[in-house]
Enzyme design. Structure first.
Site, short mmCIF file in Angstrom:
data_model
loop_
_atom_site.label_atom_id
_atom_site.label_comp_id
_atom_site.label_asym_id
_atom_site.label_seq_id
_atom_site.Cartn_x
_atom_site.Cartn_y
_atom_site.Cartn_z
N CYS A 140 6.11 4.19 7.54
CA CYS A 140 6.21 3.08 8.47
C CYS A 140 7.50 3.20 9.28
CB CYS A 140 6.26 1.75 7.71
SG CYS A 140 4.81 1.47 6.72
N HIS A 146 10.93 22.68 11.78
CA HIS A 146 10.04 21.82 10.98
C HIS A 146 9.63 22.50 9.69
CE1 HIS A 146 9.83 20.72 15.22
NE2 HIS A 146 9.78 19.48 14.77
N LEU A 196 0.84 -1.20 0.00
CA LEU A 196 0.00 0.00 0.00
C LEU A 196 0.87 1.25 0.00
CD1 LEU A 196 -2.80 1.30 0.09
CD2 LEU A 196 -2.70 1.17 2.59
N LYS A 197 1.92 1.21 0.79
CA LYS A 197 2.86 2.34 0.82
C LYS A 197 3.36 2.64 -0.59
CE LYS A 197 7.60 3.37 2.20
NZ LYS A 197 7.44 4.57 3.04
N TRP A 211 10.42 3.88 21.97
CA TRP A 211 10.41 3.68 20.52
C TRP A 211 10.82 2.26 20.12
CZ3 TRP A 211 12.64 9.18 19.04
CH2 TRP A 211 11.59 10.10 19.12
#
Ligand code: GLN
Ligand code: ZN
Length: 746
Positions: free
Chosen positions: A508, A686, A17-18, A553
């Site tokens: 992901c 950012h 899908l990515k 994480w």
């Protein structure tokens, strides 16, 4: 007794899908091709679940980007500014990620997971109406495969509570009710799963009243299961027991204190979500079976179901492609597909049904995994364990209080008032990534690799001296990722090849696996940092990732407490801190970028988390000499509720994100004060924008309005690795110039 999963990963076992999404966005495939891929993926996922013996298979857990965004579309809550986009798929993606003419909607973390949802923007005047073509299409696809699906919907209360609301949220919920009712009546022949995880946070009495009202209305003529996850939801369970819902799906992994008594007494069915949707360790099938059998002694087993604790979206897809993983480690974990087998086998064992050959194999492998995990020397290291049990109070405190040691540090480091620094990383260019890849693949030698990295460090040191930064960094060129870099060098931490988990949209992440006792076999950063220090007489910051961020994480082992794992990690990183100090480094930064996001959802669990998390940081940073300066960095500006904990970390200097948050952070400092020195970011990294000297002068002055001058550091608000050199260089130059201008005016 039936089997279910709350939801299934949609990114595809090889991230199909990515790839399709990114190809579509790049104009390389057509919309039809994208939709075909999506449809093929759904079918494959359903067949996997069907073949694995899952009875309640979801539709509408699939999404091209995000389920909250799908819900926005389903309710016709699209913000006005996107309505000029004719094509509905392109409109959808414009909301998700922006386009040339539209800014994207905001994105934020889904509870305390690393999944991000698109935040709906709601107001009372919206003309809500049902748009259910997506769901209908998925239902007919599923039916073609002989599947009678369960329909996943995000419940109205969670939807609204997680939105940005203009006006009164309760009124919006009221307005949404008839729309939900209409949708539900369309699907009255199906089981409907209404996700209301909002109720695992800390619902108040008014929320609970609303819950009762909403589900009295919605559930009267439907088969509704309300799903909560990531914690227990006892207050909600009590209330929902009184409504006409059919049952609830509960998380028995996170919420061992889940109470189901009232639900059962109210005649409700209960989904026992006992297979962990958020972590990868194999389920202890025998233990789970015993637990559920225990429940069936007092509860009719017809009323119970077996499933995943939450959506399997939060774990990788299948172990099939983990061809390079250590065989033992591989035997200790299950990804989404393997978890389906666990659910099926537990269900059969509880029902005393005969096991197939495959089931027997699953069970046998499971027993072996559970038993080898208990004793494997890959996991258990008595030296590490002893170090943790021998920790004393002294390990958790610096020898001298901040007020005294900071004087020594200022003398030692001789930085000026308003010292300038950066957060650590500098641009990661495509050439740099290629260099690291070439080294990893053996295309270039270690020597050549090191020389090239050192050249980059040399250039960076020169640049920082030229623009006159006070405390320098080496740039982190050798690091792919702040967690992976250390994880790869630590014993007890492993990496997968295909362990991708969706973070947002097509993005992901591949979290490390902390599978065993953690230690640091050898130096991890000393060579780079000492090389950088050798090039300058200014202080060079050692740069490390903190223990709590390493844990938050990663997939963390479940066979001992998080506290223990975190203390092991803390000691391993402390070894590096000590090695840096011994090598002459006088300033060491220990990043805790993810400390905030690890906070538990329930208030009554916060104190416990803070205790081990803050203690871990202190274990890592307390053994240095008083004149060695400890910095930390955090990537957020929501500090009001955790200030005591932050101060308790006892870092000498903390740098934080501030630039994006209209200085709300500074208000807290003004009201409350803060012990240590602080660098509230003076510009937002950012954005590609280059801030002018003048605006940073203003920003610094605003900071000095609330913080005493001698406590303030000047720095950007995060690492610079995602920026380009032609943005970073002028921005930093302006930053130093602004600082000098303000210094003159003091
Ligand atoms: N030192 C790290 C960097 O500069 C910190 C990253 C982060 O805060 N996420 O990249
Ligand atoms: Zn940051």
């Amino acid at each position: 007794m039936a089997t279910y999963v709350i939801g299934f990963p949609r990114i595809g076992e090889q991230r199909e899908l990515k790839k399709a999404l990114e190809a579509y966005w790049a104009g390389k495939i057509t919309q039809d091709e994208l939709k075909k891929t999506a449809s093929d993926l759904r079918k494959r996922h359903w067949i996997y679940q069907k073949n694995a013996g899952i009875d309640m298979i979801s539709v509408n857990d699939f999404s091209l980007y995000d389920n909250m965004l799908d819900t926005t579309v389903m309710l016709n809550a699209t913000p006005e500014r996107y309505k000029n986009i004719k094509d509905c798929t392109d409109r959808y993606f414009a909301m998700a990620r922006g386009d040339n003419n539209h800014k994207a909607m905001e994105m934020t973390k889904w509870f305390n997971t690393n999944y991000h949802y698109i935040v709906p923007e709601l107001n009372e005047n919206m003309n809500f109406e049902p748009h259910i073509s997506k769901i209908k299409e998925e239902i007919s696809e599923a039916k073609e495969l002989g599947i009678n699906p369960k329909i996943n919907l995000i419940g109205p209360i969670t939807f609204v509570r997680l939105s940005k609301v203009e006006g009164n949220g309760d009124k919006i919920i009221e307005k949404l009710l008839p729309v939900y009712k209409e949708i539900i009546s369309e699907f009255k022949d199906y089981t409907i799963q209404m996700d209301e995880p909002y109720f695992v946070t800390n619902p108040n009495d008014k929320d609970l009243e609303l819950l009762e009202k909403v589900y009295n209305e919605l559930a009267s003529n439907a088969n509704i299961f309300v799903a909560t996850y990531f914690e227990h939801s006892n207050e909600a369970n009590e209330v929902l027991a009184k409504t006409p819902i059919k049952g609830m799906f509960l998380d028995f992994v996170a919420g061992s204190e889940n109470s189901i008594k009232t639900l059962v007494e109210g005649g409700k069915e209960v989904g026992i979500g006992i297979v962990n949707g958020r972590n990868v360790w194999v389920n202890d099938i025998e233990k789970s079976t015993t637990f559920v059998k225990g429940l069936t002694e007092t509860i009719n087993s017809n009323k119970l179901h077996i499933g995943s604790s939450c959506s399997l979206l939060h774990v990788p897809y299948t172990l099939k492609y983990e061809t390079k993983m250590d065989e033992d480690i591989k035997s200790w974990i299950s990804y989404a597909l393997e978890k389906l087998d666990e659910i099926r086998v537990i269900n059969k064992l509880v029902k005393n049904e005969e096991l197939s050959e495959t089931d027997k194999e699953v069970l046998q492998a499971n027993k072996e995994a559970i038993s080898t995990r208990k004793t494997s020397s890959k996991i258990h290291d008595t030296i590490v364990q002893d170090r943790v049990s021998n920790l004393t109070d002294k390990d958790k405190h610096r020898d001298m209080p901040f007020e005294e040691r900071i004087k020594l540090q200022r003398e030692n480091l001789k930085y000026p008032v308003l010292p300038t620094t950066t957060i650590g990383s500098f641009p990661q260019t495509p050439e740099l990534r290629k260099l690291r890849r070439d080294y990893k693949n053996g295309v270039i030698s270690e020597e050549e690799y090191k020389n090239q990295i050192k050249e980059m460090i040399k250039d960076l040191v020169k640049f920082q001296e030229e623009i006159d930064i006070d405390v320098l960094v080496h740039g982190e060129f050798e690091r792919n990722d702040m967690v992976e870099y250390f994880g790869e060098q630590l014993k007890g931490v492993a990496f997968s090849k295909n362990g991708w988990v969706q973070s947002y949209g097509s993005r992901c992440v591949k979290p490390p696996l902390i599978f065993g006792d953690v230690s640091r076999p050898k130096d991890m950063t000393v060579e780079w940092i000492t090389y950088a220090q050798s090039l300058t007489s200014r202080p060079m910051k050692g740069m490390l990732t903190g223990p709590v961020t390493m844990l938050n994480w990663s997939f963390v082992r479940d066979d001992q407490s998080k506290r223990t794992t975190s203390y092991q990690m803390a000691l391993a990183i402390r070894d590096e801190v000590e090695a840096l100090e011994a090598a002459g480094i006088k300033v060491i930064q220990v990043d805790e970028a993810a400390l905030r996001e690890g906070y538990p959802l329930r208030n009554n669990k916060r104190a416990e988390y803070e205790d081990w998390a803050i203690t871990s940081f202190r274990i890592t940073t307390s053994s240095v000499k008083p004149e060695t300066q400890i910095h930390t960095h955090m990537c957020y500006s929501e500090f009001s509720d955790i200030m005591d904990a932050i101060e308790d970390m006892d870092a000498d200097v903390i740098s934080i994100e501030n630039a994006r948050s209209d200085n709300s952070l500074l208000k807290i400092f003004k009201e409350r004060g803060y012990k240590g020195e602080i660098g509230p970011g003076v510009y937002d990294i950012h954005s590609p924008r280059i801030p002018t000297t003048q605006e940073m002068v203003e920003q610094i002055k605003a900071i000095l309005d609330v913080l005493p001058t001698e406590k303030v550091w000047i720095n950007p608000d995060c690492g610079l690795k995602t920026r380009k050199w032609n943005e970073v260089k002028p921005s930093l130059k302006n930053m130093v110039e602004a600082t000098k201008e303000v210094r003159k005016s003091l």
